[in-house]
Design a protein around this motif. Structure first.
Motif, PDB file in Angstrom:
ATOM      1  N   LEU A 292       0.830  -1.219   0.000  1.00 44.27           N
ATOM      2  CA  LEU A 292       0.000   0.000   0.000  1.00 44.27           C
ATOM      3  C   LEU A 292       0.854   1.255   0.000  1.00 44.27           C
ATOM      4  O   LEU A 292       0.600   2.209  -0.735  1.00 44.27           O
ATOM      5  CB  LEU A 292      -0.913   0.018   1.234  1.00 44.27           C
ATOM      6  CG  LEU A 292      -2.034  -1.010   1.251  1.00 44.27           C
ATOM      7  CD1 LEU A 292      -2.671  -1.082   2.636  1.00 44.27           C
ATOM      8  CD2 LEU A 292      -3.085  -0.664   0.200  1.00 44.27           C
ATOM      9  N   LYS A 293       1.897   1.252   0.828  1.00 45.72           N
ATOM     10  CA  LYS A 293       2.724   2.452   0.949  1.00 45.72           C
ATOM     11  C   LYS A 293       3.623   2.646  -0.272  1.00 45.72           C
ATOM     12  O   LYS A 293       4.011   3.767  -0.584  1.00 45.72           O
ATOM     13  CB  LYS A 293       3.534   2.404   2.242  1.00 45.72           C
ATOM     14  CG  LYS A 293       2.641   2.685   3.447  1.00 45.72           C
ATOM     15  CD  LYS A 293       3.379   2.603   4.758  1.00 45.72           C
ATOM     16  CE  LYS A 293       2.435   2.906   5.918  1.00 45.72           C
ATOM     17  NZ  LYS A 293       2.988   2.409   7.185  1.00 45.72           N
ATOM     18  N   THR A 294       3.953   1.547  -0.953  1.00 44.52           N
ATOM     19  CA  THR A 294       4.712   1.677  -2.204  1.00 44.52           C
ATOM     20  C   THR A 294       3.823   2.342  -3.257  1.00 44.52           C
ATOM     21  O   THR A 294       4.271   3.234  -3.995  1.00 44.52           O
ATOM     22  CB  THR A 294       5.204   0.306  -2.707  1.00 44.52           C
ATOM     23  OG1 THR A 294       5.882  -0.354  -1.643  1.00 44.52           O
ATOM     24  CG2 THR A 294       6.157   0.458  -3.881  1.00 44.52           C
ATOM     25  N   CYS A 295       2.560   1.917  -3.325  1.00 48.17           N
ATOM     26  CA  CYS A 295       1.608   2.544  -4.260  1.00 48.17           C
ATOM     27  C   CYS A 295       1.534   4.046  -3.973  1.00 48.17           C
ATOM     28  O   CYS A 295       1.591   4.873  -4.889  1.00 48.17           O
ATOM     29  CB  CYS A 295       0.213   1.943  -4.098  1.00 48.17           C
ATOM     30  SG  CYS A 295       0.082   0.262  -4.712  1.00 48.17           S
ATOM     31  N   GLU A 296       1.420   4.369  -2.692  1.00 56.70           N
ATOM     32  CA  GLU A 296       1.315   5.773  -2.284  1.00 56.70           C
ATOM     33  C   GLU A 296       2.563   6.560  -2.702  1.00 56.70           C
ATOM     34  O   GLU A 296       2.470   7.645  -3.271  1.00 56.70           O
ATOM     35  CB  GLU A 296       1.160   5.797  -0.760  1.00 56.70           C
ATOM     36  CG  GLU A 296       0.415   6.966  -0.206  1.00 56.70           C
ATOM     37  CD  GLU A 296       0.345   6.872   1.316  1.00 56.70           C
ATOM     38  OE1 GLU A 296       0.626   7.860   1.992  1.00 56.70           O
ATOM     39  OE2 GLU A 296       0.018   5.769   1.841  1.00 56.70           O
ATOM     40  N   GLY A 297       3.737   5.980  -2.441  1.00 56.45           N
ATOM     41  CA  GLY A 297       4.993   6.653  -2.762  1.00 56.45           C
ATOM     42  C   GLY A 297       5.182   6.853  -4.258  1.00 56.45           C
ATOM     43  O   GLY A 297       5.634   7.909  -4.709  1.00 56.45           O
ATOM     44  N   MET A 298       4.814   5.846  -5.035  1.00 62.24           N
ATOM     45  CA  MET A 298       4.938   5.966  -6.490  1.00 62.24           C
ATOM     46  C   MET A 298       3.951   7.012  -7.008  1.00 62.24           C
ATOM     47  O   MET A 298       4.262   7.759  -7.940  1.00 62.24           O
ATOM     48  CB  MET A 298       4.704   4.611  -7.164  1.00 62.24           C
ATOM     49  CG  MET A 298       5.862   3.651  -7.025  1.00 62.24           C
ATOM     50  SD  MET A 298       7.405   4.250  -7.798  1.00 62.24           S
ATOM     51  CE  MET A 298       6.987   4.102  -9.549  1.00 62.24           C
ATOM     52  N   GLY A 299       2.762   7.054  -6.405  1.00 62.83           N
ATOM     53  CA  GLY A 299       1.789   8.086  -6.770  1.00 62.83           C
ATOM     54  C   GLY A 299       2.358   9.474  -6.525  1.00 62.83           C
ATOM     55  O   GLY A 299       2.244  10.372  -7.365  1.00 62.83           O
ATOM     56  N   ALA A 300       3.016   9.635  -5.381  1.00 65.33           N
ATOM     57  CA  ALA A 300       3.606  10.932  -5.034  1.00 65.33           C
ATOM     58  C   ALA A 300       4.742  11.292  -5.990  1.00 65.33           C
ATOM     59  O   ALA A 300       4.880  12.439  -6.417  1.00 65.33           O
ATOM     60  CB  ALA A 300       4.110  10.898  -3.588  1.00 65.33           C
ATOM     61  N   LEU A 301       5.556  10.281  -6.341  1.00 66.47           N
ATOM     62  CA  LEU A 301       6.659  10.505  -7.292  1.00 66.47           C
ATOM     63  C   LEU A 301       6.112  11.006  -8.629  1.00 66.47           C
ATOM     64  O   LEU A 301       6.621  11.966  -9.218  1.00 66.47           O
ATOM     65  CB  LEU A 301       7.439   9.199  -7.489  1.00 66.47           C
ATOM     66  CG  LEU A 301       8.470   9.144  -8.625  1.00 66.47           C
ATOM     67  CD1 LEU A 301       9.612  10.114  -8.378  1.00 66.47           C
ATOM     68  CD2 LEU A 301       9.037   7.728  -8.792  1.00 66.47           C
ATOM     69  N   MET A 302       5.035  10.361  -9.093  1.00 65.58           N
ATOM     70  CA  MET A 302       4.450  10.722 -10.388  1.00 65.58           C
ATOM     71  C   MET A 302       3.833  12.116 -10.332  1.00 65.58           C
ATOM     72  O   MET A 302       3.914  12.884 -11.280  1.00 65.58           O
ATOM     73  CB  MET A 302       3.359   9.711 -10.780  1.00 65.58           C
ATOM     74  CG  MET A 302       3.891   8.323 -10.972  1.00 65.58           C
ATOM     75  SD  MET A 302       5.004   8.197 -12.414  1.00 65.58           S
ATOM     76  CE  MET A 302       5.634   6.553 -12.216  1.00 65.58           C
ATOM     77  N   LYS A 303       3.208  12.422  -9.197  1.00 68.67           N
ATOM     78  CA  LYS A 303       2.573  13.738  -9.023  1.00 68.67           C
ATOM     79  C   LYS A 303       3.642  14.832  -9.087  1.00 68.67           C
ATOM     80  O   LYS A 303       3.481  15.831  -9.793  1.00 68.67           O
ATOM     81  CB  LYS A 303       1.864  13.760  -7.658  1.00 68.67           C
ATOM     82  CG  LYS A 303       0.675  14.685  -7.617  1.00 68.67           C
ATOM     83  CD  LYS A 303      -0.041  14.558  -6.280  1.00 68.67           C
ATOM     84  CE  LYS A 303      -0.892  15.777  -6.021  1.00 68.67           C
ATOM     85  NZ  LYS A 303      -1.552  15.708  -4.715  1.00 68.67           N
ATOM     86  N   ASP A 304       4.745  14.602  -8.373  1.00 66.78           N
ATOM     87  CA  ASP A 304       5.876  15.548  -8.411  1.00 66.78           C
ATOM     88  C   ASP A 304       6.380  15.725  -9.836  1.00 66.78           C
ATOM     89  O   ASP A 304       6.646  16.840 -10.290  1.00 66.78           O
ATOM     90  CB  ASP A 304       7.050  15.012  -7.580  1.00 66.78           C
ATOM     91  CG  ASP A 304       6.841  15.259  -6.096  1.00 66.78           C
ATOM     92  OD1 ASP A 304       5.788  15.830  -5.738  1.00 66.78           O
ATOM     93  OD2 ASP A 304       7.716  14.864  -5.307  1.00 66.78           O
ATOM     94  N   ALA A 305       6.512  14.584 -10.547  1.00 69.71           N
ATOM     95  CA  ALA A 305       7.060  14.621 -11.900  1.00 69.71           C
ATOM     96  C   ALA A 305       6.138  15.407 -12.832  1.00 69.71           C
ATOM     97  O   ALA A 305       6.590  16.218 -13.629  1.00 69.71           O
ATOM     98  CB  ALA A 305       7.256  13.193 -12.415  1.00 69.71           C
TER      99      ALA A 305
END
Lengths: 339, 339
Positions: A233-246
């Motif tokens: 779950l937290k990996t999904c969250e972190g990747m979502g945040a990475l993509m949002k930043d990008a």
């Protein structure tokens, strides 16, 4: 139908709770009980122009915070807004309870004040995650039980399946067991034992599923132990945040890219909404004999409406009766097999 | 410096291997040994116009495929392009070996034909992952060892740290232990035991790290057991695919969004390159006494060049000597403590 909500749970309480309750009365045709300091609730209702219709205020003192020992909800703090909400549910004065307060206290309160479904070993708080095509899947265990047995995971599979069918309207939800490959020999003892059990469980078990397929919509119910589930779950969250930043960096680079952003504004908004917890509202606590929902801590009125809608569907579709029946049958079958 | 490469490993072999080798000779100033059927290699070099300078062809028969038993690389198939590459490394005729062939065969060959560093319990294939700011971090264990002990994870932490410093040029790499929370009490026995060991290991240990912080660049070396590590890696991959699908849908929706896509084309390309394995090239197999690199199965010439660059830096910066020393000190300290 009466649903009780913790009036002071969450970052935006009580205002957004009150507005969400009014929306629920209006749009879902339910009655809402709101727990908390009645004077404060009343004056906020007046200030916000929230109509009284369908809303009953129930007195409670103080709030459980994330700093409090979660056990206090059943002991010295059982007269708080959360404690009173659980008591009303337990006494049958409401058919479901919602809180956006401390997760730990909700789990403790939900499994202590309310009873567990007969035969259920452990309850699980079940997050709903976005995947391809604007759909959702649920994850059990999402972190409550770090060590799970195959029997626990079998019960989780049944509960998750009943929940997705009753509340999310998915016929024959696809249940997948998280593993590092789909071949029979892949995985640990836990995966091998659980697969053997799930193959003889009356659910739509689709076998092992790799983590890379899950965000693409491979399953409706993802089964794994609480440690792995939480990491997932937290990996999904972190990747979502990475993509949002990008994306932000991409669109704010210069004037040309800002024009680009304007061209896809509508689509960006839709995608963002699709990935947003608010369109769903709550995570059920599954395994309790009465329905308990955890709303996100930063829920606004729309998010609370989502949680009310989930709770209503859950009750209307007799999800708990279905879980109880499926789990009792499991026990009978085991007894028959062993006898 | 001489580096040997399996001439027939990977989806695009031998053409992209040959082109990659020529690039490596030209840009890195190394000599390359290429294993495989010499007639085929020669005729492809001529057809592609690959210059002979700096390239030596070494005869080998056949290829190990993913269908082959990985053990065959050390037994009946040790004269294949991969087997010969490992033998040349083992005999000291090359200082590092690269293959884009079967991962399982590389792990078996790398840890059987080559010896392990003295005292190292298990070798690990170490993927490099993209994170915020165009940086990379590595994950150990990424899936080779489903069950890890705290001692194994301690060695992985040292090896990952040496690798990131030697090859990726990161001073004092931040080593984090994957966990479901950062509080001391969070996690399983494995996390508690490993944390205690890492705290007295001469690395830059930053403590527990949650999965959501990792794609945002919280650590340079992520330590976890192989089951969790593999789930973590594949979740990153799946979320990347979900986002890619979403972006595609967003930009191809209509004429206006297609214009939007043109406005951010350059930035999209940069981001895509940043998330691409090709800019890195290879994953090291850490724990072996001689350097072995696994290139991605679908590597092109640029990706192979990346793998050659990694291997060269690894050798030049004496990464294996540093790992060997750090791990031998660990043993001495343990003996001293126990004695």
């Amino acid at each position: 139908m009466k649903i009780v909500i913790d009036g002071f749970g969450g970052d935006n309480a009580p205002d957004e709770v009150l507005k969400g309750a009014a929306l629920a009365v209006d749009k879902l045709g339910i009655e809402v009980l709101i727990t908390g300091e009645v004077d404060t609730l009343k004056s906020r209702m007046q200030a916000l122009g929230v109509p009284e219709k369908g809303i009953t205020l129930v007195p409670a003192e103080g709030v459980i915070t994330t700093e409090d020992n979660p056990l206090s909800v059943v002991k010295q703090k059982n007269n708080t807004s959360m404690g009173v909400a659980f008591n009303l549910l337990s006494e049958g004065k409401a058919q479901a309870a919602i809180s956006a307060g401390s997760t730990a206290a909700i789990v403790v309160g939900g499994t202590t004040i309310e009873k567990r479904i007969k035969g259920v070993k452990k309850a699980a708080l079940v997050p709903l995650m976005p995947c391809s095509g604007g759909k959702r899947y649920c994850v059990l265990d999402g972190g409550a039980n770090l060590y799970c047995t195959a029997e626990m995971l079998q019960q989780f599979a049944i509960m998750g399946s009943c929940f997705m069918e009753a509340t999310m309207g998915i016929k024959n939800p696809r249940v997948g067991l998280l593993n590092i490959g789909t071949e029979d020999e892949k995985g640990r003892e836990l995966e091998h034992e659980t697969k053997a059990l799930l193959e003889k469980t009356p659910i739509n078990f689709v076998g092992y599923v790799e983590a890379r397929e899950v965000p693409l919509g491979a399953v409706d119910v993802l089964i794994t132990d609480g440690f792995t589930g939480n990491v997932f779950l937290k990996t999904c969250e972190g990747m979502g945040a990475l993509m949002k930043d990008a994306l932000k960096g991409m669109f704010f680079a210069n004037l040309k890219t800002k024009i680009g952003a304007l061209c896809v504004k509508k689509q960006l908004g839709e995608f963002s909404a699709q990935m947003d917890y608010k369109t769903i509202g709550g995570s059920p606590l599954l395994g309790t004999a009465k329905p308990v929902f955890k709303a996100h801590g930063s829920s606004d009125a729309v998010a609370f409406l989502g949680a009310f809608r989930q709770a209503k569907l859950f009750v209307e579709n007799n999800a708990i009766e279905k879980m109880t029946e499926a789990i009792s049958k499991l026990k009978t079958e085991e007894v028959t097999e062993n006898g």
